[in-house]
Write an enzyme that holds these catalytic residues in place. Structure first.
Site, PDB file in Angstrom:
ATOM      1  N   SER A  58       0.400  -1.088   0.088  1.00  0.00           N
ATOM      2  CA  SER A  58       0.218  -0.076   0.189  1.00  0.00           C
ATOM      3  C   SER A  58       0.748   1.048   0.571  1.00  0.00           C
ATOM      4  CB  SER A  58      -0.529   0.156   1.489  1.00  0.00           C
ATOM      5  OG  SER A  58      -1.983  -1.156   0.579  1.00  0.00           O
ATOM      6  N   LYS A  61      -0.074   3.987  -2.584  1.00  0.00           N
ATOM      7  CA  LYS A  61      -1.397   4.623  -2.685  1.00  0.00           C
ATOM      8  C   LYS A  61      -0.167   6.084  -2.679  1.00  0.00           C
ATOM      9  CE  LYS A  61      -5.206   1.571  -0.223  1.00  0.00           C
ATOM     10  NZ  LYS A  61      -4.031   0.256  -0.031  1.00  0.00           N
ATOM     11  N   SER A 116      -6.149   2.311   4.685  1.00  0.00           N
ATOM     12  CA  SER A 116      -5.657   2.003   3.972  1.00  0.00           C
ATOM     13  C   SER A 116      -6.752   1.619   3.421  1.00  0.00           C
ATOM     14  CB  SER A 116      -4.102   1.342   3.971  1.00  0.00           C
ATOM     15  OG  SER A 116      -3.439   0.553   2.750  1.00  0.00           O
TER      16      SER A 116
END
Length: 366
Positions: A58, A61, A116
């Site tokens: 993640s 991101k 997340s």
């Protein structure tokens, strides 16, 4: 490995160039790849396999946010359709977005940064024209940032074949994202309220608390790191634990990225990040840089450390001129000075003490 940022960054193993009296690197470092850089100057103080291509989880991101944040005002709202939530990987982290409920862009970004939430990522992607379009824009923006180790397959960082990045590229994403006030706000928010559902018999929509999964920020299970102000963590089966953080001590701001520690201790990625922050703050001024974080676009592609003529041509050819690219923002904050800390509240004035962690760590809000 790539040599973007300098030839030493393309060498395997640990790279550091200490002067007399410099502190030794921490001994207990097990990350497959890591990097410590001065966020303002871009100097890489030390690294380990900086350009190894590894699954990012993640932390990808950060690129998603840096690509999409400029495209949608935070007040814009969207009613979630079932199709918006399709295609998420099994076991995805979720913030709790519900079909047929309306959310603001601000709500969704809190879900991305704090929890997340892959569900929030997919809804924002749907608002941006869909996952394929978003992935394409992310890849173009990565190229604009001269992040050549990165191949984007999913917008949320979920494990997919061929999806890779590097400690060097993740640090570039963080440095670019931190140019944006909204990015700084979201990545430094410790807790917030997220919209829930309409409970039976009540007209007012409920909400529930969410907490940032960055444990160096919240202190959940580990001591908070003094001066931390973001950025993003991740964890998947293929990637292991990954983390990029930004912290300030005095007037110095450092970025640290750690990918996939091999020690199987709880919170190991945060512990190794904290050790590298401690070392970086002590070592600043007593080590020679082993490389640099190149600038976006042609300015970075033409830098002597950008990897040779072929590399410069490749990066120049892939510069994105639209779709939310941040080239204009970098110019506005005076990229010629190479500083990530120049974005002021008014007219982009100089604010060298950014980020001020005491102010950045926003608490819960309605």
């Amino acid at each position: 490995m790539s040599t973007v940022g300098g030839k030493r960054l393309g060498r395997p193993g640990t790279q550091v160039d200490p002067k007399a009296g410099a502190p030794a690197l921490p001994k207990e470092l097990s990350g497959k790849s890591w990097l410590v850089a001065d966020a303002e100057s871009g100097d890489v103080l030390a690294s380990h396999n900086a350009h190894w291509q590894l699954p990012p989880a993640s932390t990808l991101k950060m690129l998603f946010a840096d690509t999409l944040l400029p495209k949608m005002p935070k007040t814009k709202t969207h009613k979630v359709q079932l199709s918006d939530l399709e295609g998420m990987g099994e076991g995805s982290s979720l913030v709790g977005v519900k079909e047929n409920y309306t959310y603001s862009v601000h709500d969704l970004w809190l879900g991305v940064f704090l929890r997340s939430g892959n569900d929030a990522v997919h809804v924002l992607s749907a608002m941006n024209g869909g996952v394929p379009a978003t992935v394409s824009e992310m890849q173009a923006h990565a190229k604009h940032l001269n992040a050549r180790d990165t191949h984007v397959v999913t917008p949320d960082g979920y494990d997919e074949k061929g999806q890779v990045s590097s400690a060097y590229d993740l640090t570039l994403f963080a440095r670019s994202g931190l140019q944006k006030a909204d990015f700084r706000e979201y990545c430094s928010t410790a807790t917030a309220q997220f919209p829930g559902t309409f409970e039976k018999g009540k007209k007012k929509r409920s909400s529930f608390g969410i907490q940032n999964t960055n444990r160096l920020l919240t202190g959940f299970g580990i001591e908070p790191y003094k001066g931390i102000a973001g950025v993003k963590n991740g964890n998947t089966t293929n990637a292991g634990a990954t983390f990029t953080g930004v912290a300030q001590r005095g007037s110095r701001v450092l970025l640290v990225t750690v990918m996939n520690p091999q020690h199987q201790e709880a919170n190991e990625v945060y512990k190794e990040t904290a050790r590298l922050f401690d070392w970086g703050f002590k070592a600043a001024g007593s080590v020679n840089p082993v490389g640099t974080l190149v600038r976006p676009g042609a300015a970075g592609a033409n830098h002597p450390s950008a990897g040779g003529e072929d590399g410069r041509k490749h990066a120049q050819a892939s510069v994105s001129t639209g779709n939310g690219g941040s080239g204009g923002a970098w110019t506005a904050v005076g990229i010629a000075g190479g500083s990530v800390a120049l974005l002021g509240a008014v007219a982009f004035g100089v604010h060298r003490r950014w980020p001020l962690p005491e102010l950045m760590r926003r608490r819960s809000r309605d």
